[in-house]
Design an enzyme around this catalytic site. Structure first.
Site, PDB file in Angstrom:
ATOM      1  N   GLN A  10       0.824  -1.208   0.000  1.00  0.00           N
ATOM      2  CA  GLN A  10       0.000   0.000   0.000  1.00  0.00           C
ATOM      3  C   GLN A  10       0.862   1.264   0.000  1.00  0.00           C
ATOM      4  OE1 GLN A  10      -3.477   0.041  -0.502  1.00  0.00           O
ATOM      5  NE2 GLN A  10      -2.759  -2.009  -1.027  1.00  0.00           N
ATOM      6  N   HIS A  35       1.732   3.033  -3.336  1.00  0.00           N
ATOM      7  CA  HIS A  35       0.823   3.914  -4.074  1.00  0.00           C
ATOM      8  C   HIS A  35       1.287   5.363  -4.082  1.00  0.00           C
ATOM      9  CE1 HIS A  35      -2.719   1.606  -5.306  1.00  0.00           C
ATOM     10  NE2 HIS A  35      -2.568   0.885  -4.211  1.00  0.00           N
ATOM     11  N   GLU A  74      -9.359   1.887   5.487  1.00  0.00           N
ATOM     12  CA  GLU A  74      -9.842   1.552   4.149  1.00  0.00           C
ATOM     13  C   GLU A  74      -9.706   0.051   3.918  1.00  0.00           C
ATOM     14  OE1 GLU A  74      -8.810   2.748  -0.505  1.00  0.00           O
ATOM     15  OE2 GLU A  74      -7.336   3.069   1.076  1.00  0.00           O
ATOM     16  N   HIS A  75      -8.511  -0.481   4.177  1.00  0.00           N
ATOM     17  CA  HIS A  75      -8.260  -1.923   4.084  1.00  0.00           C
ATOM     18  C   HIS A  75      -7.801  -2.415   5.451  1.00  0.00           C
ATOM     19  CE1 HIS A  75      -6.964  -0.056   0.175  1.00  0.00           C
ATOM     20  NE2 HIS A  75      -7.758  -0.993  -0.330  1.00  0.00           N
ATOM     21  N   ASP A  94      -7.539  -5.787  -4.475  1.00  0.00           N
ATOM     22  CA  ASP A  94      -7.291  -4.744  -5.463  1.00  0.00           C
ATOM     23  C   ASP A  94      -7.637  -5.202  -6.873  1.00  0.00           C
ATOM     24  OD1 ASP A  94      -6.431  -2.814  -3.689  1.00  0.00           O
ATOM     25  OD2 ASP A  94      -4.306  -3.286  -3.920  1.00  0.00           O
ATOM     26  N   HIS A 132     -51.945  21.722   5.146  1.00  0.00           N
ATOM     27  CA  HIS A 132     -51.696  20.296   4.945  1.00  0.00           C
ATOM     28  C   HIS A 132     -52.954  19.493   5.273  1.00  0.00           C
ATOM     29  CE1 HIS A 132     -47.540  21.541   4.761  1.00  0.00           C
ATOM     30  NE2 HIS A 132     -47.090  20.302   4.667  1.00  0.00           N
TER      31      HIS A 132
END
Length: 445
Positions: free
Chosen positions: A266, A269, A335-336, A369, A428
């Site tokens: 990771q 990235h 996230e993961h 992924d 109403h």
């Protein structure tokens, strides 16, 4: 290499945990003033402005925004056979998982003659953003397009930054992935100008229509995120995605080589990527540090990885037990999230906040992924506490259809009037009472 935070012997509150845990991120507000003129220019001048900004930011200006169909077919024809086979497997598995997410309409009979139906209607047209930057992301084409197709979206367009190396077209592997998925509309535009053009639409340089979309999905850099924020409301957006992150909850049974490899995967990235290990084993932490040093020496993007691992967003969290580790990872909301412990499946059942959970030694994030079948467009920066990853539901809208007969309305009319009067909204109530005026005794009209 990884900074350490020692929480052993402590029971911090949720607020204290959120403050203590490593977290990077980006300051979107800090670039809004730079992105706003881009969005406004594209709003006012359309494709011409978008192409100008592409030339300024990407160093290339395509002849037109829309990629010719022949270029999609050429990219597919020239695609490496092994990459094509891998993409076909990814598409097949992702379709299989997402096909089971499609919702069905539900009809509820509230009373005899009175029903409420919840219809699930797809968004009509969506724009799917596929980033450029440090890597090539045909997998992001798959992850965005497949759920949109499974939801029944009528019209979709993929947009990706033009590449000077490829004559102003998006990367050919991205184009090939689009062709494999049957996507026929691709725009060669990236950054905030892409988000703006998707939002407002325009006319291409050849006179063709660039129709605006109803929703934009897909990750991007801080400028893409800022543009999404500026355009939110005019279009729907999936999320304001931040840098990628991985958290690994591991005990002494975990293989430090596997853990180190997954942290590096990771960190590869982006220099702002977050890699966090949570463990009750100091021995494992030491072994992971050693493994990181060995693997870092031979990884391709070592400078980028080293900066990410040494950043404030990455680190090792020492805890007293796996149960304490669960509190930490649920507060972190990665996230993961990988679970590499004894009884990993059981431990995973106690996870309440994560974009996606990867269970045991044979389910690394890299699998998700590409070829697990799950979606890799996931919430970041703790947003997994309240938000989900991209799915078929992202592209569906629930519409309530109310169908009441005269008798069914009459049965509840006095309650509607009572509540309307209680809220000081008498009109109403009148909207109901007047429907029955002719049926009421004269002294009640």
């Amino acid at each position: 290499m990884l900074a350490r935070t020692d929480l052993r012997g402590r029971t911090p509150s949720t607020a204290e945990l959120r403050a203590a845990l490593p977290r990077g991120g980006v300051d979107v507000d800090a670039v809004l003033h730079r992105v706003r003129p881009v969005v406004e220019a594209v709003r006012d001048r359309g494709a011409v402005a978008a192409l100008e900004f592409g030339e300024q930011f990407d160093g290339v200006r395509p002849e037109q925004v829309r990629v010719p169909a022949a270029e999609l077919e050429r990219a597919l024809g020239e695609l490496d056979p092994d990459v094509r086979s891998a993409l076909e497997v990814a598409i097949e598995r992702t379709r299989k998982v997402h096909a089971d997410q499609r919702r069905i309409d539900t009809v509820t009979e509230v009373v005899p003659g009175g029903t409420v139906t919840e219809r699930w209607v797809p968004v009509d047209r969506v724009g799917l953003y596929v980033p450029g930057g440090n890597a090539v992301y045909p997998s992001s084409v798959v992850m965005n397009v497949v759920p949109a197709q499974q939801a029944g979206v009528r019209s979709l367009v993929v947009t990706s930054p033009p590449q000077a190396e490829f004559g102003g077209l998006p990367h050919p592997t991205v184009l090939a992935a689009c062709a494999l998925l049957g996507v026929t509309e691709v725009w060669a535009v990236g950054g905030g100008q892409a988000v703006a053009l998707l939002t407002y639409g325009g006319t291409d340089t050849d006179g063709g229509e660039l129709a605006p979309v109803d929703m934009i999905t897909g990750p991007g850099n801080i400028y893409v995120t800022a543009a999404k924020r500026l355009c939110r409301g005019l279009v729907g957006i999936d999320a304001e995605a931040g840098p990628t992150e991985i958290a690994i909850l591991a005990d002494r049974t975990a293989d430090p080589v596997h853990v180190a490899a997954d942290l590096i995967s990771q960190a590869e990235h982006d220099v702002m990527a977050a890699s966090v290990l949570v463990t009750d084993s100091p021995e494992l932490a030491d072994a992971v540090d050693d493994a990181l040093a060995r693997q870092l020496a031979v990884t391709k993007h070592r400078a980028r990885v080293a900066e990410a691992l040494s950043g404030e967003q990455s680190g090792i969290i020492l805890v007293s037990s796996v149960a304490d580790g669960l509190r930490v990872v649920n507060a972190y909301a990665a996230e993961h999230l990988e679970i590499q412990t004894a009884d990993a499946s059981q431990v995973a059942q106690s996870v309440t906040s994560a974009g996606a959970v990867f269970v045991g030694p044979w389910a690394p994030v890299s699998l998700g992924d590409y070829c697990a079948g799950s979606n890799h467009v996931l919430p970041t920066a703790g947003c997994a506490r309240h938000s989900s990853g991209l799915s078929v539901q992202t592209f569906l809208r629930g519409i309530h259809v109310v169908d009441y007969s005269q008798d069914a309305l009459a049965d509840v009319a006095k309650h509607v009037v009572a509540l309307a009067n209680a809220e000081d909204l008498p009109a109403h109530g009148e909207a109901v009472r007047l429907r029955f005026e002719e049926l009421l005794p004269e002294d009640e009209r």
